[in-house]
Each structure stands twice: as C-alpha cells, then as structure tokens.
Enzyme design. Structure first.
Site, PDB file in Angstrom:
ATOM      1  N   GLU A 126       0.812  -1.023  -0.233  1.00  0.00           N
ATOM      2  CA  GLU A 126       0.021   0.266  -0.291  1.00  0.00           C
ATOM      3  C   GLU A 126       0.843   0.670  -0.080  1.00  0.00           C
ATOM      4  O   GLU A 126       1.718   0.872   0.488  1.00  0.00           O
ATOM      5  CB  GLU A 126      -0.917   0.175   1.251  1.00  0.00           C
ATOM      6  CG  GLU A 126      -1.759   1.360   1.671  1.00  0.00           C
ATOM      7  CD  GLU A 126      -2.207   1.170   2.769  1.00  0.00           C
ATOM      8  OE1 GLU A 126      -3.361   1.946   3.262  1.00  0.00           O
ATOM      9  OE2 GLU A 126      -2.295   0.342   3.605  1.00  0.00           O
ATOM     10  N   LYS A 185     -10.245   2.169  -2.943  1.00  0.00           N
ATOM     11  CA  LYS A 185     -10.010   1.949  -1.652  1.00  0.00           C
ATOM     12  C   LYS A 185     -11.673   2.285  -1.250  1.00  0.00           C
ATOM     13  O   LYS A 185     -11.629   3.571  -1.784  1.00  0.00           O
ATOM     14  CB  LYS A 185      -9.305   2.185  -0.422  1.00  0.00           C
ATOM     15  CG  LYS A 185      -9.392   1.357   0.559  1.00  0.00           C
ATOM     16  CD  LYS A 185      -8.292   1.811   2.401  1.00  0.00           C
ATOM     17  CE  LYS A 185      -8.640   1.536   3.214  1.00  0.00           C
ATOM     18  NZ  LYS A 185      -7.747   2.032   4.551  1.00  0.00           N
ATOM     19  N   CYS A 228      -4.988  -2.586   2.916  1.00  0.00           N
ATOM     20  CA  CYS A 228      -5.432  -2.260   4.765  1.00  0.00           C
ATOM     21  C   CYS A 228      -6.140  -3.204   5.191  1.00  0.00           C
ATOM     22  O   CYS A 228      -6.118  -3.908   4.806  1.00  0.00           O
ATOM     23  CB  CYS A 228      -4.911  -0.414   4.445  1.00  0.00           C
ATOM     24  SG  CYS A 228      -4.557  -0.240   6.215  1.00  0.00           S
TER      25      CYS A 228
END
Length: 528
Positions: free
Chosen positions: A288, A354, A407
C-alpha cells in the site's frame, strides 16, 4: 468453584468494575501474536458470574436498573480493547509533534467507544437472564448482535472480533468457511462461557457439558477433517513475487523526491530467483502507498517500472491515485488510496480504489468543522482521501481475477463474503509500518488468514513493513516475510476451493442462531 462463583456474584462497585476490566484485558491474550485461546474458558465464565449478580434495583427506574449489567459489559469491553488496541497509538508517534496529543484518545477513547457495544450486549442478555444454562446462549446471541453492529455502525470497525479468539491456527479456522464470521462470534462466546455451568448440580451440568463437547468437538473435528481429508486446491500455476521493502514510516514522510524508497522497490523486484524449481515471477506485488509520490506525475518512474518488468510480467502496486476535475483549472484534485495493475510496457491497464477508508486516518468525519479547529487525518497528509464509488475486482490476466483489499478492508468479513467469488485470489496490500513492532501487524495478518478460509481463496499479502506472505485457501501460510525483514519472496499461487455447503446462507445461519439462542433464554426465563 461454586464458592468462587458466589464470591464473584456478590461483588459490586469498583471491585466488580476492576474484575470485569481485568478479565477483558486477559481475553486479549487470545489474540495474535499470543494466541492463548484457552484464557477464554476462564474469563467468560467469570463474566457470566459477574452478570449473575448484576441486578439493578426495580425502584431505580427502567433505565437505571440496567446500569449494573451495562457497566459490567462496558468494563469488560474496555479492558479487552485497551489491551488489544493500544498499539494504534504508535501511528501518532510517527509525527509526534503534530499528533502525540491524541494518544490518550487512541489508547482510551477508542476502547471506551467500542466498549459501548459490549455494554449494550450485556444489558440485552441480562433482560432475558435466568439461573439456568440458557443464560449462556442468551449471552452468546447478544454478543453476536453487538459484533454484527460493530461491522457497520459509524462506518464499522470489527477489528479483533471475538471470533478471532477461538481461531488461533488453521486447525481452528475451518468452521468459519461454513458458518461465516458473524455466526462464529456467537459460537465462540457460547463455547467459552459454557464452563460457567459445569459446577452446577443435576441436569444443568450434564447439558452444559454436552453442549460444550458438541461445540468444541465439532469445531476441532471440522478442522481436522478439512485440513487432512477434504480435497486440496489445485495450484493456479503462476509464480508471484511479494516485495516488502521494510521502510520506516518516518522515512517515507521525510521531504524529498522518494527516490531512495522507489529504488529499493525496483531492486527487490529485480532480484534473481532463489528457488531454482520456480519459474520467473509472472506477477509482482508492491504494498500500500508503496511509493511516496504520485506515480502518474512521474513519467520517468513509470518508465523505470517498464524497464524493470520482463516481457509478460505485470506489477500490482499500491499507490496514491490522483484525479483532476476536468471542469476546473487543475486546482480541484481528488486522491484515492488505490491498487494499480501495470504491464511490461508501463501502461496502467486496471485500477481499484479503496472503498472503506479509515476515519481520522485517511479522512476526517465532519471535516469542515474539524479543520477549523486544526484537525487533520493522520495518514493522508494535507490532501485527504476519497473513497472509491464501489468495490471492483481487479482483472490480473485472462482467466485470473483478484479481489483487491487495501489495508484494513480485509477485516470486514461480512462485506467480503457478500462479494461474488472470482476464479483467482485476494490481494491485500497494507502499510503496517505505522504501528511499529507491536501486536497490530500480527493481528492484521491473522485476520487475513481467517478471510482466506471464509472465502475459500488464496490471499497474497504485501506489507511495506509488517508481515507479508502467501496464504492458501485453508489459511495455511505457504511463505512469509516477518516484521522488519526487507526482501522479496516467490511462490506458486495457491488455488481456490469449491464453495462449501452453507456459504450462501451464512447471514441466515447467523440470525437463526441469534433467534434460537434468544428463544431458549425466553423459554427458560418464563419457566423460571
């Protein structure tokens, strides 16, 4: 034990609160990296005995009479979350001059907020309480509902769900493939709390022992069968390389062009293959926000990636993606925490953003007001992130599709299970360097294992620093890089498993358990 249970039952005031806090904190030892799951067979019976004595005065009013039950559950939850989440404060030390003031909010404020769910659970359970073993099932159903609410209330934060405590290893993870994350919370609490009824007399003890043996024996039996006797997934065939640069987070935030970090990623990606039995990697995975700059602004960086990639190779990179509003003069820009697929010609062929951002980490709730008071998101610099409009799969190549999880998106088991299963894998890119060498990265990796089992799909996990590795569809670790270990690992991509019976009914299974256990409690209370 009966004498002990009576002493605990009679506790009140600060003594009750202290014991509740202590058993909650001890329960956190069942989480990664310790995995002392057996502690739950001590802490949950004590919680049951505390609730046996959590009787409010009738004359106190409809609300006040529930205070003893609420505070018992709240202090239990407060201890559990303080002991299980204290490491979040480490992220505030990365830029200590700006954020150190918020450490008490992270260490005490967040646990205090999350503990409300457990306080509500014990109030609900106490409303259907009885002196029989049925109260165990009511407590399990109530905690199950509380954990379900934690998945979406205030955007959701189901980190360290109670089901994680009874799934320390692949052997004890396989049940979740059939019943799902929500139902596992109910069954975990029931299994842990049943020993509270072992020391009663007559049929109650026999019933408690029988239920305990069925739950724990079935849990272990499914694990033994699935790991040793059920079909093994066929390997997909592609070789994947995971890159973990182990860059200190403060280094990534230092002013500069990020060349050192970028060069380290290129070097690790270009390393020769150590295992001579493996072919050249087909896919390379970067973590990430792997590069500390906007990749699409740097054509020379994209060209360097193209030069690094061999013919037929592709790079999956976690980066910050930028969009410029076409109706503006270029000043209106949006930033996304994204995953890009880049081919050997340096062309970005696909992207996924995301969708579940971290509150106060990647964006500020009530941002306009809070910015006036000087607040800003910890991990988003001054720009802040926008959430992706919808979760989309990432087509890696013909016939191979990935579910991208950036994440902490990997902790939302219910959301992931509702996605259509692909003939591929899950890719989790993360930057656990924020949390240092604490339990946080280990808890994150452990939850990735559980998701792999629930979905019946392999998980490829790349962390900037933390724990990177290959997890097969049964939750087994095929290869990994430990915390602080910079390097690259290659492995053949494990295959997927057939959808287990019951997977499509996991939501119904959860609510069936809640209704069934609550009905048992109501009947027992009515008879009592």
């Amino acid at each position: 034990m009966q004498r002990l249970s009576q002493k605990i039952l009679l506790l009140s005031g600060w003594k009750r609160a202290l014991i509740a806090f202590m058993i909650g904190a001890l329960t956190a030892l069942a989480l990664a990296p310790f995995h002392f799951f057996f502690i739950g067979f001590l802490t949950f019976p004590i919680l049951v005995w505390l609730l046996d004595g959590a009787v409010g005065r009738i004359e106190a009013g409809r609300i006040a009479r529930h205070f003893p039950a609420f505070w018992t559950g709240w202090f239990f939850g407060f201890g559990y979350f303080v002991a299980g989440l204290w490491w979040i404060s480490n992220a505030l030390l990365v830029e200590a001059p700006e954020f150190a003031w918020a450490i008490p909010l992270a260490v005490l404020g967040l646990p205090a907020l999350l503990a409300i769910f457990y306080g509500a659970a014990t109030v609900l359970a106490r409303s259907f309480w009885s002196s029989s073993v049925a109260r165990i099932f009511v407590l399990a159903a109530s905690f199950g509902v509380a954990e379900w609410l934690r998945t979406f209330v205030l955007t959701g934060f189901p980190w360290n769900a109670l089901s994680n405590t009874i799934q320390p290893s692949p052997l004890m993870m396989q049940s979740s493939a059939f019943v799902g994350a929500d139902a596992m919370n109910v069954l975990a609490v029931a299994c842990f709390a049943l020993p509270a009824a072992f020391f009663t007399k007559g049929r109650e003890r026999i019933l408690a022992l029988l239920c305990f043996m069925i739950l724990l024996g079935g849990h272990l039996g499914i694990g033994v069968w699935r790991l040793n006797y059920s079909p093994e997934p066929d390997a997909e065939g592609s070789i994947v390389r995971i890159v973990q640069p182990a860059v200190d987070q403060s280094t990534k935030l230092e002013p500069g062009d990020g060349k050192e970090v970028f060069d380290a990623l290129l070097e690790l990606s270009s390393q020769p293959i150590v295992d001579e039995t493996l072919a050249r990697p087909r896919y390379i995975i970067w973590p990430e926000t792997s590069v500390p700059f906007i990749l699409t602004r740097e054509p020379q960086a994209v060209a360097a990636i193209a030069d690094m990639l061999k013919v037929g190779q592709s790079l999956v990179a976690g980066v910050v993606r930028e969009e410029v509003d076409e109706d503006s003069d270029g000043s209106q820009r949006r930033y996304y925490n994204s995953m890009l697929l880049i081919n050997d010609e340096g062309i970005i062929t696909s992207a996924a953003d995301k969708t579940h951002l971290v509150p106060f980490g990647e964006y500020l709730p009530f941002s306009e007001q809070l910015k006036q008071w000087g607040f800003k998101a910890v991990a988003a610099a001054d720009r802040g992130y926008f959430a992706g409009a919808q979760r989309r799969s990432l087509p890696i190549s013909t016939g191979l599709t990935a579910i991208p999880l950036i994440c902490y998106e990997v902790i939302f088991g219910g959301e992931i299970n509702r996605l259509e299963k692909t003939d591929g894998l899950m890719i989790n890119v993360t930057n656990d360097a924020w949390y240092g060498h604490t339990p946080g990265p280990y808890q994150h990796f452990h939850q990735s294992q559980i998701r792999a089992v629930e979905m019946g799909m392999p998980m490829v996990r790349a962390a900037n620093n933390g724990i990177s590795g290959f997890i097969d569809a049964k939750g087994r670790i095929k290869a990994k890089l430990d915390y602080g270990q910079a390097g690259a690992i290659d492995a053949e991509l494990p295959g997927s498993l057939a959808v287990p019976f019951g997977k499509q009914f996991q939501s119904q299974i959860f609510w069936l358990l809640v209704v069934l256990f609550t009905t048992i409690g109501i009947i027992s209370r009515t008879r009592g």
